[in-house]
Design a protein around this motif. Structure first.
Motif, mmCIF file in Angstrom:
data_model
loop_
_atom_site.group_PDB
_atom_site.id
_atom_site.type_symbol
_atom_site.label_atom_id
_atom_site.label_comp_id
_atom_site.label_asym_id
_atom_site.label_seq_id
_atom_site.Cartn_x
_atom_site.Cartn_y
_atom_site.Cartn_z
ATOM 1 N N ALA A 217 -6.111 -1.491 -1.456
ATOM 2 C CA ALA A 217 -5.274 -0.943 -2.529
ATOM 3 C C ALA A 217 -5.680 0.493 -2.854
ATOM 4 C CB ALA A 217 -5.386 -1.823 -3.773
ATOM 5 N N VAL A 218 -6.984 0.746 -2.870
ATOM 6 C CA VAL A 218 -7.472 2.101 -3.154
ATOM 7 C C VAL A 218 -7.020 3.065 -2.053
ATOM 8 C CG1 VAL A 218 -9.542 3.529 -3.362
ATOM 9 C CG2 VAL A 218 -9.414 1.335 -4.562
ATOM 10 N N LYS A 219 -7.103 2.640 -0.801
ATOM 11 C CA LYS A 219 -6.720 3.530 0.302
ATOM 12 C C LYS A 219 -5.227 3.816 0.298
ATOM 13 C CE LYS A 219 -10.713 2.706 3.209
ATOM 14 N NZ LYS A 219 -11.278 2.220 4.488
ATOM 15 N N VAL A 220 -4.423 2.853 -0.115
ATOM 16 C CA VAL A 220 -2.998 3.127 -0.259
ATOM 17 C C VAL A 220 -2.782 4.160 -1.364
ATOM 18 C CG1 VAL A 220 -0.751 2.174 -0.908
ATOM 19 C CG2 VAL A 220 -2.244 0.909 0.647
ATOM 20 N N GLY A 221 -3.504 4.010 -2.475
ATOM 21 C CA GLY A 221 -3.399 4.984 -3.555
ATOM 22 C C GLY A 221 -3.769 6.387 -3.104
ATOM 23 N N LEU A 222 -4.835 6.505 -2.314
ATOM 24 C CA LEU A 222 -5.249 7.820 -1.812
ATOM 25 C C LEU A 222 -4.216 8.380 -0.837
ATOM 26 C CD1 LEU A 222 -9.059 7.136 -1.260
ATOM 27 C CD2 LEU A 222 -7.980 8.381 -3.143
ATOM 28 N N LYS A 223 -3.624 7.514 -0.045
ATOM 29 C CA LYS A 223 -2.560 7.940 0.874
ATOM 30 C C LYS A 223 -1.375 8.483 0.084
ATOM 31 C CE LYS A 223 0.501 6.026 4.484
ATOM 32 N NZ LYS A 223 1.787 6.008 3.774
ATOM 33 N N ARG A 224 -0.995 7.773 -0.984
ATOM 34 C CA ARG A 224 0.133 8.236 -1.805
ATOM 35 C C ARG A 224 -0.205 9.575 -2.481
ATOM 36 N NH1 ARG A 224 4.041 4.140 -2.940
ATOM 37 N NH2 ARG A 224 3.992 2.755 -1.115
ATOM 38 N N ARG A 225 -1.460 9.745 -2.867
ATOM 39 C CA ARG A 225 -1.852 11.033 -3.458
ATOM 40 C C ARG A 225 -1.679 12.171 -2.456
ATOM 41 N NH1 ARG A 225 -7.375 10.032 -7.094
ATOM 42 N NH2 ARG A 225 -6.337 8.934 -8.829
#
Length: 413
Positions: A217-225
Motif C-alpha cells: 500500500a505504501v509503495k502504491v502511494g509513493l507511485k501515485r506521488r
C-alpha cells in the motif's frame, strides 16, 4: 505523532455483508479460494483472488486477473452490493472468538508514518509477495484488506470505544467459523476528534499482522506521488486502510514447528543432544502445551516431552535472541537438526496454533519426524523487537481471529 484519519468507506449492503466478508487472501491456496467462491458467489475472495474467476490455465498474476478484480468491484458498486458512504468517519470493528472480544478502530494510517518509523515493523517483507498486492491495489484503485495495527491502550480511546458500542451496530453477524463480527459507525464529531487527537499524541503504532499488504500500500502511494508531483499530502493515496487494536485486547497464539527428519541422528542421539541446552521431561499423560516462557512441548515417536531451556538461555535479554522462537532455532533446530535458514529449508513446516496439538501429533504420525509446541510470543515482546528496530524470526506470531476482507474498502481517489 501518528496521523490516523477518518475516511469515506465503501462497504457491503447490510443484507449481504455476511456473505461478502471473507478471510484474508493469503489464507487460501488457489484451489481452496476457488472452492470458496463456488460455494459463496458473493465472497470477497472473487476480488481479492480474482484468478478464481478464470480457469487454471490463467496465471494467478496475469494482468487480466487484476483487471477482473477492478471490474468486479465496479459491478458490485453498480448493483448496490456495495454502498459508498458520503462522509469521512471512523468505524469500530469488534471480533468475538470463544467469548473473547477485541475491538479495533477502522481508519486510514499515513504512508509517511510508515516511512518515518512511527508505524513500527517487526518482520521483513519479500518483493515477490509485495508485487502481487501492489498490482491489486493500484489497478483496483482501492485498498481491499485492512492492515492489522496495534497501539498501547489509552483511557481516552477506551472510553470512546465503550461509548460508541452502546449504540446499535451497523453490522452484526456470525461467520461460518463461529466468529462474531460487529461494526459501528462513529458519527459524533466529538468522538472523531478524541480518536484523531489520541493517536496524534502517540509516537509509536505497531504492525501486528499484514506487513506485505502494508508495504504494498505504501509503495502504491509513493507511485501515485511520483505520478502527481503537485500532490498536497491529503490525497487518499497518501494513506492506507487499517484496523487499530489496543494491546491489552490482543491474543497471539502459538506458532508451532515440525521437522521431517532427525538430521541423521538416532532417537537416542537426538535426545542426548537436546539435553545439552534443555532439561527434558517425559510427559506420561497426553499432550503437553507449554505453560510459560522458555518451555517447549516436543512430540517424537508417539511420546510427548517437556523441554525447559537451561538457565544460561533463560538469562538472554536481547529482545530478538531471547524470544522462544529464537532459542529453539539457535540452540536446537540449527545445531542439532541442521535447520540453518527456516525461511528456505523444506525440511521444516510451521503450524498455526489454531490447529491444536492434535495436528502436531497427526503430522508426526504421518509425514514428519518431530514437532515442537511453542509458548506464544507476547504482544510486549513484539513491541520490544519493533522498538529496537529489529525483526523477529519467521513465523513468530499467529493472531486470531483474522480480520475479514470486504467489510471496508478504501478508494484511492
Amino acid at each position: 505523532m501518528a496521523k490516523i484519519k477518518p475516511f469515506r468507506c465503501i462497504r457491503p449492503n447490510v443484507d449481504v455483508v455476511s456473505r461478502v466478508a471473507a478471510l484474508p487472501y493469503d489464507v487460501y491456496n488457489r484451489e481452496e479460494a476457488k472452492a470458496e467462491v463456488e460455494k459463496e458467489p458473493l465472497s470477497f475472495l472473487k476480488i481479492d483472488r480474482a484468478e478464481t474467476q478464470f480457469d487454471d490455465s490463467v496465471d494467478t498474476y496475469d494482468a487480466k486477473v487484476y483487471e477482473k478484480a477492478r471490474e468486479t468491484i465496479e459491478a458490485m458498486i453498480e448493483d448496490k452490493t456495495f454502498v459508498a458512504d458520503e462522509d469521512a468517519c471512523y468505524y469500530l470493528y469488534e471480533l468475538i472468538m470463544n467469548g473473547r472480544s477485541q475491538t479495533g478502530i477502522v481508519a486510514c494510517a499515513s504512508i509517511d508514518d510508515y516511512m518515518n518509523n512511527v508505524i513500527k515493523k517487526h518482520e521483513n517483507t519479500r518483493e515477490d509477495k509485495e508485487i502481487d498486492r501492489i498490482n491489486h491495489v493500484d489497478i483496483c484503485n482501492a485498498q481491499t484488506g485492512p492492515i492489522f495495527l496495534a497501539y498501547r491502550a489509552t483511557k481516552q480511546l477506551n472510553e470512546v470505544v465503550d461509548k460508541v458500542k452502546q449504540e446499535t451496530p451497523l453490522y452484526a453477524f456470525t461467520s461460518t467459523d463461529e466468529i462474531t463480527h460487529n461494526v459501528w459507525k462513529v458519527v459524533a464529531g466529538e468522538d472523531n476528534n478524541v480518536i484523531e487527537k489520541s493517536f496524534a499524541d502517540m509516537n509509536q503504532i505497531y504492525i501486528a499482522d499484514g506487513h506485505h499488504r502494508c508495504a504494498s500500500a505504501v509503495k502504491v502511494g509513493l507511485k501515485r506521488r511520483s505520478e502527481n508531483p503537485n500532490y498536497t499530502g491529503e490525497e487518499e493515496f497518501n494513506s492506507f486502510l487499517s484496523v487499530l487494536f489496543p494491546d491489552e485486547q490482543l491474543m497471539i497464539m502459538d506458532y508451532n514447528r515440525a521437522v521431517k527428519d532427525l538430521n541423521g541422528h538416532s532417537k537416542e542421539e537426538f535426545l542426548k543432544a537436546v539435553e545439552n541446552k534443555f532439561t527434558l521431561t517425559i510427559i506420561e499423560d497426553g499432550a503437553y502445551a507449554p505453560e510459560k516462557k522458555s518451555t517447549f512441548g516436543m512430540y517424537l515417536d508417539k511420546q510427548w516431552y517437556k523441554l525447559e531451556a537451561k538457565e544460561d538461555l533463560k538469562a538472554i535479554t536481547d529482545p530478538v535472541e531471547g524470544l522462544d522462537v529464537s532459542i529453539l532455532q539457535d540452540y536446537l533446530l540449527n545445531p542439532v537438526l541442521g535447520i540453518e535458514d527456516p525461511r528456505m529449508d523444506k525440511r521444516i513446516e510451521f503450524i498455526g496454533g489454531i490447529r491444536g496439538l492434535e495436528e502436531l501429533e497427526r503430522r508426526v504420525n504421518s509425514d514428519m519426524e518431530v514437532a515442537f509446541a511453542m509458548y506464544p510470543t507476547s504482544i510486549a515482546e513484539l513491541f520490544a523487537v519493533a522498538d529496537a528496530n529489529r525483526v523477529m524470526p519467521p513465523k513468530s506470531t499467529w493472531f486470531e481471529p483474522k480480520l475479514r476482507s470486504g467489510i471496508f474498502l478504501h478508494s484511492l481517489d
